[in-house]
Design a protein around this motif. Structure first.
Motif, short mmCIF file in Angstrom:
data_model
loop_
_atom_site.label_atom_id
_atom_site.label_comp_id
_atom_site.label_asym_id
_atom_site.label_seq_id
_atom_site.Cartn_x
_atom_site.Cartn_y
_atom_site.Cartn_z
N GLN A 235 28.42 35.22 30.20
CA GLN A 235 27.45 36.30 30.10
C GLN A 235 27.73 37.22 28.92
OE1 GLN A 235 28.01 37.68 34.16
NE2 GLN A 235 25.99 36.93 34.78
N ASP A 254 28.29 38.41 37.06
CA ASP A 254 27.54 39.62 37.37
C ASP A 254 26.12 39.27 37.75
OD1 ASP A 254 29.71 41.26 36.81
OD2 ASP A 254 29.23 41.37 34.68
N ASP A 256 23.50 41.38 37.91
CA ASP A 256 22.48 42.19 37.26
C ASP A 256 21.48 41.28 36.53
OD1 ASP A 256 21.66 44.96 35.98
OD2 ASP A 256 21.85 43.53 34.32
N LYS A 257 20.18 41.60 36.61
CA LYS A 257 19.15 40.72 36.05
C LYS A 257 19.37 40.45 34.56
CE LYS A 257 15.35 41.56 39.29
NZ LYS A 257 13.94 42.00 39.43
N GLU A 258 19.76 41.46 33.82
CA GLU A 258 20.00 41.28 32.39
C GLU A 258 21.17 40.35 32.14
OE1 GLU A 258 21.01 44.00 28.44
OE2 GLU A 258 20.10 44.93 30.21
N LYS A 259 22.22 40.50 32.95
CA LYS A 259 23.39 39.62 32.81
C LYS A 259 23.05 38.19 33.24
CE LYS A 259 26.35 42.76 31.41
NZ LYS A 259 27.43 43.23 32.29
N ALA A 261 20.15 36.80 32.93
CA ALA A 261 19.32 36.24 31.86
C ALA A 261 20.15 35.76 30.68
CB ALA A 261 18.30 37.28 31.40
N ALA A 262 21.33 36.34 30.50
CA ALA A 262 22.19 35.93 29.38
C ALA A 262 22.65 34.49 29.52
CB ALA A 262 23.39 36.87 29.28
N LYS A 264 20.78 31.90 30.36
CA LYS A 264 19.70 30.91 30.26
C LYS A 264 19.96 29.85 29.19
CE LYS A 264 16.77 33.86 27.32
NZ LYS A 264 15.45 34.54 27.25
N ALA A 299 15.70 32.63 35.94
CA ALA A 299 15.72 33.33 34.65
C ALA A 299 15.57 32.36 33.47
CB ALA A 299 17.01 34.12 34.50
#
Length: 344
Positions: A235, A254, A256-259, A261-262, A264, A299
Motif C-alpha cells: 500500500q 490497512d 481505509d478505502k484510499e489504502k 485502492a492503492a 489495485k 477497488a
C-alpha cells in the motif's frame, strides 16, 4: 477462477518433483543490516562486570548511544536467474528467517526451493528477532514485555494437533488427521522460537520499507504476522511491489478505502491450509482475509484466494513451508507468479 487454481495445482506437482534434484548455483550471496535509529541512555550507574568466572573485573558504563530497530537481511543471487525480480521472504511472529530454511525434519525449505527455481531471494530476521538483535539497553525501548511461545502452544495453535492435543508424553499427543507437519520434530521446531514484542509494528514496517526501497521492484512472500507488513508495504510502495504472496496471513493491510485502492495494481495470492474450521481463532482470521480480498477486488485489484484442501493439497498446518508437502505448495505459488509474467 476455480479451474485456474486447479490447473495451477496440477502444474505444481511437476515443479515439486523436479526441484530437489537441481543443484544450487550462486552468482553472489551476502548480508546486511538495514533500518534502526540511535537510542540514548543516560543517568545509569556504572557497573563492574566479570566476563568470565575468574576474569579480571571491568567497569562498564551503560550510558551512551545504542542502535535499535535495525533488521538483518541475507541474500542469495542464483545463476541463472529466472525470477523477473527478487523474492523477499518475511516470517511470522515469534520466529525468524529460519522459517524458510531447512524444515525441522531436515528437508529442503522454501529458500532453497525458490533458489533452485532461479529466484534471487532476500530472507530477513524482523526487527527485534534473531540476528537483528535485541534492544538490550539499560532502559526499555519497547513497551511491554516480550512474548514467549512454548512447544505445547505452537503444537496446538499452529493447527498441528489442535486444541487440547498436547501431552508431555509423545505417545499421548494427538495429531489432526492427515496433518502434514513433521510432528515428531516438534522440539527441533521449538529451537527456532524467539521472544517477540507486540508493540513493535511501527519500527518493523519502517525497516521493511527501507528494504523495499533498497532492493525492489520485487515480490513479497509473507507468512502469518507478516501478512500485515506485506500488504502495508504494498500500500505504501505500490510502484515497487510486483505481487504479494500471503501464506496464512494472520493480519491484513490497512482497510481505509484510499489504502485499499492503492493495491489495485498489485496482484495478490492468499494461501490457506487445512483444519481452519476446527480452530477457535482461524475462522475469524480467514473471514477477515476474505473481506479484505473482496474489498481490494471491488477497488479494481486482483486477489486470488486458495484454500489448499479445496484444490487437492491436504493436511497443511499453519507452518505450510515446513509441512511434508511444502514443495507442492511452493510449486503452486511459483506457477501463479509465472502466470503473471514474473517468472520465465
Amino acid at each position: 477462477m476455480k479451474r485456474t487454481v486447479a490447473a495451477v495445482a496440477v502444474a505444481a506437482s511437476a515443479w515439486a518433483g523436479a526441484a530437489v534434484a537441481q543443484p544450487i548455483v550462486l552468482r553472489d550471496m551476502g548480508s546486511f543490516h538495514i533500518g534502526g535509529e540511535p537510542f540514548v541512555v543516560s543517568g545509569e550507574p556504572v557497573k563492574e562486570v566479570k566476563f568470565t568466572a575468574n576474569g579480571v573485573p571491568l567497569k562498564i558504563d551503560p550510558n551512551g548511544t545504542y542502535m535499535v530497530g535495525q533488521m538483518y537481511v541475507q541474500y542469495f543471487i542464483p545463476e541463472p536467474r529466472k525470477g523477473a525480480v527478487p523474492l523477499l521472504m518475511w516470517h511470522g511472529g515469534g520466529l525468524t528467517g529460519v522459517t524458510y530454511e531447512t524444515t525441522p525434519d531436515g528437508r529442503p525449505g522454501w529458500l532453497n526451493d525458490f533458489l533452485r527455481k532461479g529466484w534471487a531471494v532476500y530472507n530477513s530476521d524482523a526487527v527485534e528477532r534473531g540476528r537483528s538483535g535485541w534492544p538490550a539497553t539499560a532502559k526499555p525501548v519497547w513497551q511491554g514485555d516480550p512474548v514467549l511461545v512454548t512447544a505445547a502452544n505452537a503444537y496446538e495453535r499452529f493447527r498441528i494437533g489442535g486444541a487440547g492435543s498436547w501431552s508431555d508424553d509423545p505417545a499421548k499427543r494427538k495429531l489432526l488427521p492427515g496433518n502434514q507437519f513433521p510432528a515428531d520434530q516438534i522440539w527441533q521446531f521449538s529451537r527456532q522460537f524467539v521472544p517477540r514484542w507486540i508493540t513493535t509494528d511501527e519500527p518493523t514496517l519502517k525497516a521493511y520499507l527501507q528494504l523495499v526501497d533498497k532492493v525492489c521492484p520485487c515480490v513479497l512472500l509473507v507468512h502469518s504476522q507478516a501478512g500485515k507488513f506485506g500488504f502495508q508495504a504494498a500500500q505504501a510502495r505500490p510502484d515497487k511491489i510486483r505481487a504479494v504472496v500471503a501464506v496464512e496471513p494472520a493480519e491484513v493491510g490497512d482497510e481505509d478505502k484510499e489504502k485499499i485502492a492503492a493495491l489495485k495494481s498489485v496482484p495478490a495470492l492468499m494461501v490457506y491450509g487445512d483444519y481452519i474450521e476446527q480452530d477457535s481463532r482461524w475462522p475469524a482470521i480467514r473471514a477477515k482475509g476474505a473481506r479484505f480480498a473482496q474489498a481490494v477486488r471491488e477497488a479494481g485489484g486482483q486477489v486470488d484466494e486458495v484454500d489448499l484442501p479445496k484444490v487437492g493439497i491436504k493436511g497443511n498446518s499453519h507452518m505450510v513451508m515446513m509441512d511434508k508437502n511444502n514443495l507442492e505448495v511452493s510449486a503452486l505459488i511459483n506457477e501463479w507468479l509465472a502466470k503473471r509474467g514474473l517468472y520465465r
